[in-house]
Scaffold this active site. Sequence first.
Site, PDB file in Angstrom:
ATOM      1  N   GLY A  43      32.828  38.611  55.576  1.00 13.54           N
ATOM      2  CA  GLY A  43      34.234  38.181  55.607  1.00 13.54           C
ATOM      3  C   GLY A  43      35.002  38.955  56.666  1.00 13.54           C
ATOM      4  CG  HIS A  44      35.692  43.141  56.089  1.00 14.36           C
ATOM      5  ND1 HIS A  44      34.834  43.538  55.087  1.00 14.36           N
ATOM      6  CD2 HIS A  44      36.950  43.343  55.606  1.00 14.36           C
ATOM      7  CE1 HIS A  44      35.533  43.979  54.050  1.00 14.36           C
ATOM      8  NE2 HIS A  44      36.810  43.866  54.334  1.00 14.36           N
ATOM      9  CE  LYS A  83      43.643  29.461  56.341  1.00 10.24           C
ATOM     10  NZ  LYS A  83      43.170  28.065  56.410  1.00 10.24           N
ATOM     11  CB  VAL A  94      33.166  34.587  54.811  1.00  8.71           C
ATOM     12  CG1 VAL A  94      31.640  34.533  54.888  1.00  8.71           C
ATOM     13  CG2 VAL A  94      33.779  34.431  56.195  1.00  8.71           C
ATOM     14  CB  SER A 150      35.368  40.579  47.132  1.00  4.26           C
ATOM     15  OG  SER A 150      36.047  41.732  46.666  1.00  4.26           O
TER      16      SER A 150
HETATM   17  P1  AMP Z   1      39.968  44.489  52.592  1.00  5.61           P
HETATM   18  O1  AMP Z   1      39.007  45.401  53.288  1.00  5.61           O
HETATM   19  O2  AMP Z   1      39.463  43.960  51.292  1.00  5.61           O
HETATM   20  O3  AMP Z   1      41.356  45.055  52.521  1.00  5.61           O
HETATM   21  O4  AMP Z   1      40.075  43.205  53.527  1.00  5.61           O
HETATM   22  C1  AMP Z   1      40.428  43.313  54.882  1.00  5.61           C
HETATM   23  C2  AMP Z   1      40.725  41.934  55.417  1.00  5.61           C
HETATM   24  O5  AMP Z   1      39.577  41.107  55.268  1.00  5.61           O
HETATM   25  C3  AMP Z   1      41.871  41.248  54.662  1.00  5.61           C
HETATM   26  O6  AMP Z   1      42.673  40.542  55.599  1.00  5.61           O
HETATM   27  C4  AMP Z   1      41.139  40.308  53.751  1.00  5.61           C
HETATM   28  O7  AMP Z   1      41.900  39.171  53.388  1.00  5.61           O
HETATM   29  C5  AMP Z   1      39.944  39.905  54.610  1.00  5.61           C
HETATM   30  N1  AMP Z   1      38.837  39.421  53.776  1.00  5.61           N
HETATM   31  C6  AMP Z   1      38.341  39.997  52.650  1.00  5.61           C
HETATM   32  N2  AMP Z   1      37.364  39.226  52.124  1.00  5.61           N
HETATM   33  C7  AMP Z   1      37.255  38.137  52.924  1.00  5.61           C
HETATM   34  C8  AMP Z   1      36.424  36.970  52.910  1.00  5.61           C
HETATM   35  N3  AMP Z   1      35.511  36.755  51.958  1.00  5.61           N
HETATM   36  N4  AMP Z   1      36.589  36.066  53.911  1.00  5.61           N
HETATM   37  C9  AMP Z   1      37.510  36.249  54.885  1.00  5.61           C
HETATM   38  N5  AMP Z   1      38.324  37.332  54.951  1.00  5.61           N
HETATM   39  C10 AMP Z   1      38.192  38.263  53.986  1.00  5.61           C
END
Ligand code: AMP
Length: 273
Positions: A33-34, A145, A173, A182
């Site tokens: 995702g990241h 999103k 993703v 996640s």
């Molecule tokens: P985090 O590390 O959880 O704070 O996420 C960092 C960024 O990655 C944030 O903008 C999240 O929305 C995005 N993000 C987290 N999980 C996903 C995913 N499965 N698909 C796309 N973006 C993601």
Amino acid sequence: MKIFSNPQELKIYLKEIDKTVGFVPTMGALHEGHISLVKKAKEQNEVVVVSIFVNPTQFLKGEDFEKYPRKDEADKQICKLSGVDVLFFPQAEDIYTDDEVSLNAPRIRGFVLEGNSRPSHFDGVLTVVMKLLNIVNPTRAYFGKKDAQQLNLISLMVKQLFMSVEIVPVDTVREKDGLALSSRNVYLSSPQRKEALKIVSSLHSAGMMVSKNILNSELITNEMRKILAPLEISYVEILNRDFQKIEILEIGNSVILVEAKVGVTRLLDNIWL
Ligand code: AMP
């Protein structure tokens, strides 16, 4: 790949190179995702900056700040292999002092949904994102999103505070079976991982109803609640893209959002229709 922990040094470096900058803020434990955010940033900018910072101010007392997954070395390798130009890896003391100016999330939009179960969470999110945006001063910043309310509040902050960065939303993703990636998925045991798929099924069923032109929000969310039933549901809501509740789903302008607990792990997901 250059690595910085000092905000001032990073600021000076980015000012001197004078190129378009795409910025991807994260809390680490990086996954596909990241990486999709990084890919989009690479397509649209000359330089890509990723930050990894587990932001203490967005965790409430008793939440998982201490045990949030930290995978510093693996994350550095992932960034290098994904073509990240600059990694910003600050410590809490690089970002915060004892007596702080801070931002408050809007009292209505910041205190519904996730903000209702986690009051003050979005104060911490907006404060850190503002600090990070001021350090990096990017042309564009990329947000998933999947965290739809966070994305909405950050877009609102940028607009209301007349900031010039462009906020770019990126699609969620998913694993092959549909579970949204996640960093918190590592908390799930294998039976819980199966339970978590109820969230995906509920959203899938909502999508099917909409494809049959069933647009009444209550009918859709009731059906979703039946599917989610064994889980502890925090909310199931249908909102328009301005994050206002709507009784009739508007195709092209709606988000269906779910937050449910699987064991002690809170999972968020949504679909944009
Ligand atoms: P985090 O590390 O959880 O704070 O996420 C960092 C960024 O990655 C944030 O903008 C999240 O929305 C995005 N993000 C987290 N999980 C996903 C995913 N499965 N698909 C796309 N973006 C993601």
